[in-house]
Design a protein around this motif. Structure first.
Motif, short mmCIF file in Angstrom:
data_model
loop_
_atom_site.label_atom_id
_atom_site.label_comp_id
_atom_site.label_asym_id
_atom_site.label_seq_id
_atom_site.Cartn_x
_atom_site.Cartn_y
_atom_site.Cartn_z
N LEU A 1 48.03 24.01 36.08
CA LEU A 1 46.99 24.60 35.24
C LEU A 1 45.78 25.02 36.07
CD1 LEU A 1 47.13 22.20 32.16
CD2 LEU A 1 48.00 24.54 32.30
N ALA A 2 45.41 24.20 37.06
CA ALA A 2 44.30 24.56 37.94
C ALA A 2 44.61 25.84 38.71
CB ALA A 2 44.01 23.42 38.90
N MET A 3 45.85 25.99 39.13
CA MET A 3 46.26 27.22 39.82
C MET A 3 46.16 28.42 38.88
SD MET A 3 49.44 25.40 41.80
CE MET A 3 50.42 26.87 41.98
N GLN A 4 46.59 28.26 37.63
CA GLN A 4 46.49 29.35 36.66
C GLN A 4 45.03 29.74 36.44
OE1 GLN A 4 48.47 28.19 33.04
NE2 GLN A 4 50.49 28.78 33.79
N LYS A 5 44.17 28.72 36.34
CA LYS A 5 42.74 29.00 36.14
C LYS A 5 42.17 29.74 37.34
CE LYS A 5 38.65 28.81 34.23
NZ LYS A 5 38.17 27.81 33.30
N MET A 6 42.51 29.30 38.54
CA MET A 6 42.03 29.97 39.75
C MET A 6 42.49 31.42 39.77
SD MET A 6 43.35 31.10 42.89
CE MET A 6 44.81 30.10 43.13
N GLN A 7 43.74 31.66 39.43
CA GLN A 7 44.27 33.03 39.42
C GLN A 7 43.56 33.89 38.38
OE1 GLN A 7 48.31 31.88 38.74
NE2 GLN A 7 48.73 31.45 40.90
N PHE A 8 43.26 33.30 37.23
CA PHE A 8 42.54 34.04 36.19
C PHE A 8 41.13 34.39 36.65
CE2 PHE A 8 39.61 33.94 32.56
CZ PHE A 8 40.14 34.94 31.76
N VAL A 9 40.42 33.40 37.20
CA VAL A 9 39.05 33.62 37.67
C VAL A 9 39.03 34.67 38.78
CG1 VAL A 9 37.13 32.55 38.94
CG2 VAL A 9 38.16 31.37 36.99
N ALA A 10 39.97 34.58 39.72
CA ALA A 10 40.01 35.54 40.82
C ALA A 10 40.31 36.94 40.31
CB ALA A 10 41.07 35.10 41.84
N SER A 11 41.25 37.06 39.39
CA SER A 11 41.59 38.37 38.85
C SER A 11 40.42 38.98 38.09
CB SER A 11 42.81 38.25 37.93
OG SER A 11 43.95 37.81 38.65
N GLN A 12 39.74 38.17 37.29
CA GLN A 12 38.60 38.66 36.53
C GLN A 12 37.49 39.13 37.46
OE1 GLN A 12 40.16 39.05 33.51
NE2 GLN A 12 38.14 38.57 32.64
N TYR A 13 37.25 38.37 38.53
CA TYR A 13 36.20 38.77 39.48
C TYR A 13 36.55 40.09 40.15
CZ TYR A 13 33.32 39.01 43.61
OH TYR A 13 32.46 39.46 44.58
N LEU A 14 37.80 40.26 40.57
CA LEU A 14 38.20 41.49 41.24
C LEU A 14 38.10 42.68 40.29
CD1 LEU A 14 41.23 40.17 43.34
CD2 LEU A 14 38.96 40.81 44.17
N LYS A 15 38.43 42.49 39.00
CA LYS A 15 38.29 43.56 38.02
C LYS A 15 36.83 43.95 37.87
CE LYS A 15 42.34 42.29 35.25
NZ LYS A 15 42.81 41.75 33.94
N GLU A 16 35.94 42.94 37.78
CA GLU A 16 34.51 43.22 37.67
C GLU A 16 34.01 43.99 38.88
OE1 GLU A 16 32.62 39.47 37.19
OE2 GLU A 16 33.72 38.96 35.36
N LYS A 17 34.48 43.60 40.05
CA LYS A 17 34.05 44.26 41.28
C LYS A 17 34.50 45.71 41.32
CE LYS A 17 34.34 43.90 46.30
NZ LYS A 17 34.94 43.18 47.46
N ASN A 18 35.72 45.96 40.88
CA ASN A 18 36.23 47.34 40.86
C ASN A 18 35.49 48.21 39.85
OD1 ASN A 18 38.14 46.85 42.85
ND2 ASN A 18 39.71 46.19 41.39
N ARG A 19 35.15 47.60 38.69
CA ARG A 19 34.40 48.39 37.69
C ARG A 19 33.00 48.75 38.19
NH1 ARG A 19 36.84 44.82 33.74
NH2 ARG A 19 34.96 43.50 33.82
#
Length: 425
Positions: free
Chosen positions: A405-423
């Motif tokens: 679950l911690a890995m899933q959370k890390m992947q979610f947080v990382a993906s969200q951050y990269l999306k924000e950065k691209n926008r």
């Protein structure tokens, strides 16, 4: 209330409000002056409190607490052992520590409330005169986190050697720090070399047996003692596949925490020669560490030594699994897999715009769309660490499922951050 009392109370509150406001302003200016993504504070931990949610927060949040292995709680078997324990006055010599002494290959052992007190007692016994000197790693727990108690309370001077990334230090530098002019009145007398195994700040690194052997040989050559801050030495033994005795044969004394990965609620064992422990008892009493009906705590420590050592391998495996998952987000995280040896993981953030504090805050909150994406809300607690890094620690309270679950959370947080950065581009 008299008019004078009322006036004094009002003045105190006004002054206190001004101090608080001034401190807040100073902190704000300090934060603004810090480079983006970096902490300018000379600290190694930053406080991280569990997220309690706000309006619209999920009713059920899965908590994965990776702040430290000190957050472990005694399980049913340990609580039962504590409830059924024979109790006796420890000050009167009724604390059973034979198991620890035999396991560590030492003549005797002593139950001490905390690791900090245990290390301080060791320094006090080895360095018998005020102004004696010990040699410690510059990133050692004893030097960084224990409030300078060796100088403050024992009158012992510390000189440092540079800790290398694997927790060791250069033996030539170590030898150069040994004083040879005693009793020249200009110099303190070198008495003690302290090593730390596993090394906390360097990410749970295990000291090589060859290094310990060479340190002991150097100490013997100059008549010095070697003390090991072995708060997590059982992790080191499991990682190396050896007995604790194999490691500790190269030291004179050791301090081993029962309240970290071994899961006891309280306690540390200080072990060494019989005459060392006899003097340690006196120091413990002077420091206020002589406890009364300590059998309840000793029972938990006994169970931790007998039943909790082998399971540490699971903590090591879980830490490596999480570290491996970080590699899938190479643009964000840097992790040295060869350095992930035990239950402590340190990884760096490569993006200057994502600070360790912000990353930990995101991991500790339930983000928008998280429940829909992951199927549940997950809160993962970690500590921002020094050197633009994050520290996470696995322990008996963290299962393989928690790690997943911690890995899933890390992947979610990382993906969200990269999306924000691209926008934002």
């Amino acid at each position: 209330m008299s008019s004078n009392t009322f006036a004094r109370t009002l003045l105190f509150r006004l002054l206190n409000d001004r101090v608080v406001a001034s401190n807040q302003l100073q902190r704000a200016r300090h934060a603004a002056a810090a480079p983006p993504g970096r902490s300018s504070a000379r600290g190694y931990y930053q406080s991280a409190k569990p997220w309690r949610g706000g309006p619209g927060a999920a009713a059920h949040v899965r908590l994965v607490d990776l702040r430290s292995d000190t957050v472990t709680k005694p399980g049913p078997a340990m609580r039962r052992a504590m409830a059924e324990a024979e109790v006796g006055d420890d000050v009167m010599g009724e604390d059973p520590t034979e198991i620890a002494a035999d396991m560590f290959g030492m003549e005797a052992a002593l139950f001490v409330p905390t690791g900090t007190m245990s290390n301080l007692i060791a320094v006090m016994v080895h360095c018998r005169e005020r102004g004696d000197e010990m040699i410690v790693g510059d990133l050692s727990h004893l030097h960084i986190y224990e409030q300078g108690g060796s100088a403050q309370l024992a009158g012992v001077h510390a000189t440092t050697v540079t800790n290398l990334p694997d927790g060791t230090f250069d033996l030539e530098q170590l030898e150069s720090k040994i004083r040879h002019g005693y009793p020249d009145p200009h110099f303190p007398r070198s008495r003690l070399i302290c090593v730390e195994n596993t090394h906390n700040i360097q990410g749970g690194r295990v000291l090589p047996l060859t290094f310990l052997q060479e340190v002991r040989a150097l100490a013997d050559r100059y008549g010095l003692s070697v003390h090991m801050d072995g708060a997590r030495v059982m992790n080191a033994a499991v990682a190396q596949g050896v007995s604790p005795h194999t490691i500790l044969q190269h030291t004179h004394t050791v301090s081993v925490c029962l309240s970290k990965g071994l899961g006891a609620p309280v306690g540390t064992v200080l072990a060494g020669p019989q005459d060392f422990i006899a003097r340690a008892v006196r120091c413990r009493k002077a420091l206020g560490g002589g406890m009364r009906q300590a059998g309840i705590l000793a029972a938990a420590g006994k169970l931790s030594l007998l039943d909790m050592v082998e399971r540490m391998q699971e903590d090591h495996h879980n830490a490596r699994s999480f570290a491996q998952a970080l590699l899938d987000f190479d643009p964000l995280f840097a992790v040295d897999m060869a350095a992930v040896e035990t239950n402590i993981l340190r990884f760096r953030l490569k993006e200057l715009t994502l600070s360790p504090s912000e990353f930990c805050a995101r991991m500790g909150q339930v983000g928008e769309g998280e429940e829909a994406a992951l199927g549940q809300a997950i809160q993962v607690l970690m500590y921002p660490h020094f050197g633009n890094s994050v520290r996470a620690v696995w322990h008996l309270g963290i299962s393989p499922e928690d790690t997943r679950l911690a890995m899933q959370k890390m992947q979610f947080v990382a993906s969200q951050y990269l999306k924000e950065k691209n926008r934002a581009r």
